[in-house]
Scaffold this active site. Structure first.
Site, short mmCIF file in Angstrom:
data_model
loop_
_atom_site.label_atom_id
_atom_site.label_comp_id
_atom_site.label_asym_id
_atom_site.label_seq_id
_atom_site.Cartn_x
_atom_site.Cartn_y
_atom_site.Cartn_z
CG HIS A 1 0.18 -0.61 6.69
ND1 HIS A 1 0.59 -0.61 6.29
CD2 HIS A 1 -0.59 -1.30 6.56
CE1 HIS A 1 0.73 -1.03 4.99
NE2 HIS A 1 -0.37 -1.56 4.96
CG HIS B 1 5.63 -2.29 0.39
ND1 HIS B 1 6.67 -3.36 -0.21
CD2 HIS B 1 4.32 -2.66 0.78
CE1 HIS B 1 5.40 -4.20 0.18
NE2 HIS B 1 4.10 -3.91 1.00
#
Length: 562
Positions: free
Chosen positions: A75, A121
């Site tokens: 990430h 997300h």
């Protein structure tokens, strides 16, 4: 595996701090440490850390390992995707790109830039759909604000399993697509509507492959004066770190390592604390305070608290400028008592920004934040030495070369081998069906039927700048438009046309041609409202990069986008 014997508590401290004995750990124990601490680091990465601290002739502390777990996650450092992205994507129209930081920046007119960001997300939304989607919106708006831009519109491409999917076939630990869809749409609706930014563009697509992992992509576009663009890096040693916004708690801990791992049937229970808690009522004055400080020229650098929390934001601001940082955790406001230093350091609690301010402007910045009822306090300073140090209650608890923490590993095709996927095109003979019946089936398909029941939950007209709206046609008979047009400036009639397009069924058959098709569809939809295609932003959602076939799909999609 029990690795507790490798954790040595440092004595005579008014808080808990552990040193971890990597030097005497076996390979299995190194992986056990990574798992127990939630680092999601591989054996090779743990060995790299072991060698680094051997050279430093000391054991790492728990906060140092936690910092590396966040910074080295997929990430945060794009360790598997950075190589193909540089190979295929980053050189496209490089001369047009003003900045590529938390958001991309492109020229709008003689006096303004537009700022665009798009991210996913997915994992948080699969575990807690309302909160996961809401904090997705909360995070993407910060990415635009931290470039100094006023947000003007949200985008939400969403992908779920079939709504009629049988409950009996659901894998253990997976929520039904209907539940996920309702929660995600409600989260985007409530957060976006409450901070007064229109959600005016997106898509909803259903496919059986999304049953185990829904995709929740959220985007934001903003506008900024050219002379007010602010960068996500320090300007000089002595810049003061100012923590601005909400308090720090245990919510969102290990958010980036959770987002970088595969979902399992235990994820709902083991990772629920990794889902952040959004607060749009705090976010709106935070946006106002941030933009006012920037408008008055009081900020030297600006970045939001995203993945990795304080650990990543403080390191990245200094690293991008070639400097270091010293941070004091004592001033960080906490939601709860007795938080360990490493929890404060990596928490991803929402509604927080980090300002870099010169000392002579500090009081002015604090006054503006107080006026907007937004908490602000100095927490550290940029230093010339390229090292990051963290202090708590007078003790130094972290010290690493900033390039080691923030730089992270990058894996090329040797370290992340890939196999080119075989095309799944099959020409089948079939009898010609009743075309009237087929047409009715197509029109009733959830992927084609009107999504007005989703679109109308979003306030797509707030701010009064949505010129061409997401639903178009005669009243009572509206359907989806090709693109939305936003008027971002009050004193200009120049508009921004926005569309979001991808056909996952195409990329399933051929990732290369599917990506080409997405670009083609985007351009056609923009031209359909009279716009000139100017830029593209992608949000590439792929599976585990350690699997060669998944990595191959990613390479092919990047090649198609090029």
């Amino acid at each position: 595996m029990d690795v507790s014997h490798l954790f040595k508590k440092r004595n005579n401290l008014p808080f808990e701090l552990y040193e971890i004995d990597l030097f005497n750990a076996t390979d299995d124990e190194l992986l056990g440490i990574s798992k127990q601490m939630g680092l999601a680091l591989s054996l090779d990465e743990m060995k790299m850390i072991k060698d680094y601290f051997k050279n430093k002739r000391r054991l790492p502390t728990d906060i140092e390992l936690q910092a590396l777990g966040q910074a080295w996650s997929e990430h945060c450092c794009y360790k598997s995707s950075k190589y193909p992205l540089k190979q295929f994507i980053y050189d496209i129209a490089r001369e047009k790109i003003v900045a590529r930081e938390d958001a991309g920046v492109v020229e709008f007119d003689d006096g303004h830039y537009y700022v665009a960001a798009l991210e996913s997300h997915n994992h948080p939304s699969a575990v807690e759909p309302y909160g996961g989607a809401a904090t997705g919106i909360g995070g993407i708006v910060r990415d635009v604000v931290c470039m100094g831009a006023q947000p003007v519109v949200f985008i939400d491409p969403l992908f779920f399993g079939p709504l009629e999917y049988p409950y009996k076939r659901l894998p253990k630990g997976v929520k039904h697509p209907r539940y996920l869809l309702r929660g995600v749409v409600s989260g985007i609706r409530d957060y976006g509507n409450r901070i007064g930014i229109p959600t005016a563009c997106g898509q909803v697509y259903f496919h059986e492959k999304y049953v185990g992992n829904c995709l929740v992509n959220v985007g934001c576009i903003g506008i900024v004066k050219k002379d007010k663009l602010v960068h996500s890096r320090a300007k000089a040693p002595g810049n003061i770190y100012v923590y601005v916004g909400g308090k720090t708690g245990r919510d969102g801990i290990h958010g980036v390592t959770f987002a970088s791992a595969e979902l399992t049937e235990e994820s709902e229970e083991s990772s629920i604390s990794a889902v952040q808690l959004g607060d749009p009522i705090t976010k709106e004055p935070l946006i106002h305070a941030t933009l006012e400080c920037n408008e008055k020229g009081l900020l030297e650098g600006l970045k939001d608290f995203g993945g990795g929390g304080l650990s990543c934001v403080s390191g990245e601001l200094a690293y991008e400028a070639g400097y270091g940082a010293e941070i004091h955790l004592d001033n960080v406001p906490l939601k709860e008592e007795n938080m360990a230093p490493w929890e404060i350091w990596v928490s991803e609690s929402q509604e927080r920004m980090m300002f870099l301010v010169n000392e002579e402007n500090l009081d002015k910045v604090l006054h503006i934040c107080k006026k907007w009822d937004v908490f602000a306090t100095p927490v550290g300073r940029v230093i010339k030495e390229p090292v990051i140090r963290t202090f708590y209650k007078g003790e130094k608890i972290l010290e690493m070369d900033i390039s080691f923490q923030v730089g992270g590993p990058v894996y090329d095709s040797c370290k992340r081998p890939y196999t080119t996927p075989k095309k799944k095109i099959v020409d089948e003979d079939f009898e010609m069906p009743d075309l009237n019946e087929i047409l009715l089936k197509l029109l009733s398909s959830p992927n084609i039927a009107c999504k007005g029941w989703v679109i109308r939950q979003y306030d797509h007209e707030v701010r009064g700048n949505t010129i061409i709206k997401p639903l178009q046609g005669k009243i009572g008979g509206e359907s989806h438009g090709d693109a939305t047009v936003i008027k971002p400036l009050e004193d200009s009639y120049k508009g921004l046309a926005i569309t979001s397009d991808i056909n996952p069924s195409f990329t399933e058959i051929d990732p290369y041609l599917g990506a080409c098709s997405a670009v083609d569809e985007v351009c056609r939809n923009l031209v359909a409202v009279g716009a000139r295609p100017d830029s593209l932003t992608d949000c590439l959602n792929f599976g585990n990069p350690e699997k060669p076939e998944r990595m191959g799909e990613f390479y092919e999609a990047c090649r198609g986008l090029r």
